[in-house]
Write an enzyme that holds these catalytic residues in place. Sequence first.
Site, PDB file in Angstrom:
ATOM      1  N   LYS A  35       4.767 -40.835 -34.666  1.00 20.64           N
ATOM      2  CA  LYS A  35       5.044 -41.801 -35.442  1.00 20.64           C
ATOM      3  C   LYS A  35       6.670 -41.796 -35.562  1.00 20.64           C
ATOM      4  O   LYS A  35       7.533 -42.562 -35.600  1.00 20.64           O
ATOM      5  CB  LYS A  35       4.507 -41.633 -36.902  1.00 20.64           C
ATOM      6  CG  LYS A  35       3.115 -42.148 -36.925  1.00 20.64           C
ATOM      7  CD  LYS A  35       2.428 -41.744 -38.250  1.00 20.64           C
ATOM      8  CE  LYS A  35       1.134 -42.418 -38.099  1.00 20.64           C
ATOM      9  NZ  LYS A  35       1.106 -43.883 -38.456  1.00 20.64           N
ATOM     10  N   GLU A  53      18.236 -37.007 -35.605  1.00 19.89           N
ATOM     11  CA  GLU A  53      18.937 -36.190 -34.439  1.00 19.89           C
ATOM     12  C   GLU A  53      17.909 -35.382 -33.525  1.00 19.89           C
ATOM     13  O   GLU A  53      18.210 -35.252 -32.524  1.00 19.89           O
ATOM     14  CB  GLU A  53      20.082 -35.295 -35.242  1.00 19.89           C
ATOM     15  CG  GLU A  53      20.498 -34.249 -34.492  1.00 19.89           C
ATOM     16  CD  GLU A  53      21.594 -34.758 -33.366  1.00 19.89           C
ATOM     17  OE1 GLU A  53      22.228 -35.814 -33.445  1.00 19.89           O
ATOM     18  OE2 GLU A  53      21.895 -34.062 -32.451  1.00 19.89           O
ATOM     19  N   ARG A  58       5.983 -26.834 -36.150  1.00 18.89           N
ATOM     20  CA  ARG A  58       5.328 -25.469 -35.782  1.00 18.89           C
ATOM     21  C   ARG A  58       3.834 -25.259 -36.468  1.00 18.89           C
ATOM     22  O   ARG A  58       3.750 -26.017 -37.414  1.00 18.89           O
ATOM     23  CB  ARG A  58       6.002 -24.233 -36.108  1.00 18.89           C
ATOM     24  CG  ARG A  58       6.443 -24.164 -37.661  1.00 18.89           C
ATOM     25  CD  ARG A  58       5.836 -22.957 -38.300  1.00 18.89           C
ATOM     26  NE  ARG A  58       6.122 -22.806 -39.669  1.00 18.89           N
ATOM     27  CZ  ARG A  58       5.288 -23.555 -40.763  1.00 18.89           C
ATOM     28  NH1 ARG A  58       4.318 -24.213 -40.260  1.00 18.89           N
ATOM     29  NH2 ARG A  58       5.251 -23.255 -41.960  1.00 18.89           N
ATOM     30  N   ARG A  70      -3.841 -14.307 -49.475  1.00 18.79           N
ATOM     31  CA  ARG A  70      -3.716 -13.061 -50.179  1.00 18.79           C
ATOM     32  C   ARG A  70      -2.623 -12.828 -51.166  1.00 18.79           C
ATOM     33  O   ARG A  70      -3.026 -12.500 -52.380  1.00 18.79           O
ATOM     34  CB  ARG A  70      -3.534 -11.943 -49.121  1.00 18.79           C
ATOM     35  CG  ARG A  70      -4.492 -10.432 -49.451  1.00 18.79           C
ATOM     36  CD  ARG A  70      -4.316  -9.484 -48.483  1.00 18.79           C
ATOM     37  NE  ARG A  70      -4.966  -9.733 -47.411  1.00 18.79           N
ATOM     38  CZ  ARG A  70      -4.423  -9.568 -46.177  1.00 18.79           C
ATOM     39  NH1 ARG A  70      -3.497  -9.332 -45.984  1.00 18.79           N
ATOM     40  NH2 ARG A  70      -5.278 -10.181 -45.080  1.00 18.79           N
ATOM     41  N   HIS A 135      11.601 -32.036 -49.020  1.00 16.95           N
ATOM     42  CA  HIS A 135      10.291 -31.734 -48.431  1.00 16.95           C
ATOM     43  C   HIS A 135       9.113 -32.658 -48.978  1.00 16.95           C
ATOM     44  O   HIS A 135       9.078 -33.117 -49.985  1.00 16.95           O
ATOM     45  CB  HIS A 135       9.868 -30.417 -49.113  1.00 16.95           C
ATOM     46  CG  HIS A 135      10.621 -29.264 -48.646  1.00 16.95           C
ATOM     47  ND1 HIS A 135      10.371 -27.881 -49.007  1.00 16.95           N
ATOM     48  CD2 HIS A 135      11.898 -29.210 -47.669  1.00 16.95           C
ATOM     49  CE1 HIS A 135      11.215 -27.258 -48.401  1.00 16.95           C
ATOM     50  NE2 HIS A 135      12.250 -27.791 -47.782  1.00 16.95           N
ATOM     51  N   GLU A 154       3.544 -30.300 -43.914  1.00 18.47           N
ATOM     52  CA  GLU A 154       4.479 -30.079 -44.508  1.00 18.47           C
ATOM     53  C   GLU A 154       5.781 -30.780 -43.654  1.00 18.47           C
ATOM     54  O   GLU A 154       5.991 -30.305 -42.576  1.00 18.47           O
ATOM     55  CB  GLU A 154       5.225 -28.715 -45.164  1.00 18.47           C
ATOM     56  CG  GLU A 154       6.264 -28.491 -45.849  1.00 18.47           C
ATOM     57  CD  GLU A 154       6.735 -27.212 -45.756  1.00 18.47           C
ATOM     58  OE1 GLU A 154       6.863 -26.736 -46.826  1.00 18.47           O
ATOM     59  OE2 GLU A 154       7.214 -26.740 -45.011  1.00 18.47           O
TER      60      GLU A 154
END
Length: 211
Positions: A35, A53, A58, A70, A135, A154
């Site tokens: 997209k 740019e 990841r 944890r 974000h 994210e």
Amino acid sequence: MTVLDDIGQPSPALLRELRGELMVYKFGVDELMTKLRILSEEFDFAHQHDPIEHLTSRLKQPRAILDKLRRKGLEPSIDAIREHIEDVAGIRVVCPFVPDVYMVARMLGQQDDVEIVRTKDYIATPKPNGYRSLHLIARIPVFLSDRVEKVKVEIQMRTIAMDFWAAVEHKLFYKYAGEAPEDFAAELRAAAATAADLDGRMTALHQRIQP
Ligand code: 0O2
């Protein structure tokens, strides 16, 4: 379903199960990357300006996910990952100018199958250390052979100047494990202000050459 065995260590079988789950997150990233590439190419064609740019992505390693669960005091389960770990899959969008960041975020959020579940605007309100970025947590459906799964991804969006600062800050701060001397932290904050000033000047130059 728990992802730890009875001595609290992830067994190879359970890690494999987690990797299967991660595959779905990878598909979500693949869809969003496509997209974003389409927005980049088509906007460039229509307006002679590419608002992106570069793009990277990841997936968090299974052990890093379990460590994060944890640290948060959560039960080690696939359900807990789905519900509480929002950065299993991550995309970074680096834009030339600050207005591009908001424009790309808006164009993505307007798409029917993309739901923006959370926005943290560290550009409008930088972190105390000077960190600036937008974000987004996006939720997107992934169509599998026998079901549809929605995954959260994210998306960190920033300018080239913000990205330069964040990459270098990450390297420098790593050495201090978050406990840098005050003069060091102050110098980093000053560098962040310089990067913000540079963004403003570059945006003004870009606006001058806009038709
Ligand atoms: P990594 O290795 O980059 O993934 P949460 O992750 O939701 O529990 P929080 O603080 O609510 O925690 O998330 P936030 O503020 O949205 O930041 C998450 C990610 O933003 C971080 O991921 C970093 O990638 C980046 N980030 C946030 N603050 C800084 C900062 O001060 N400097 C730099 N360089 N990056 C930052 P992780 O998990 O920390 O690391």
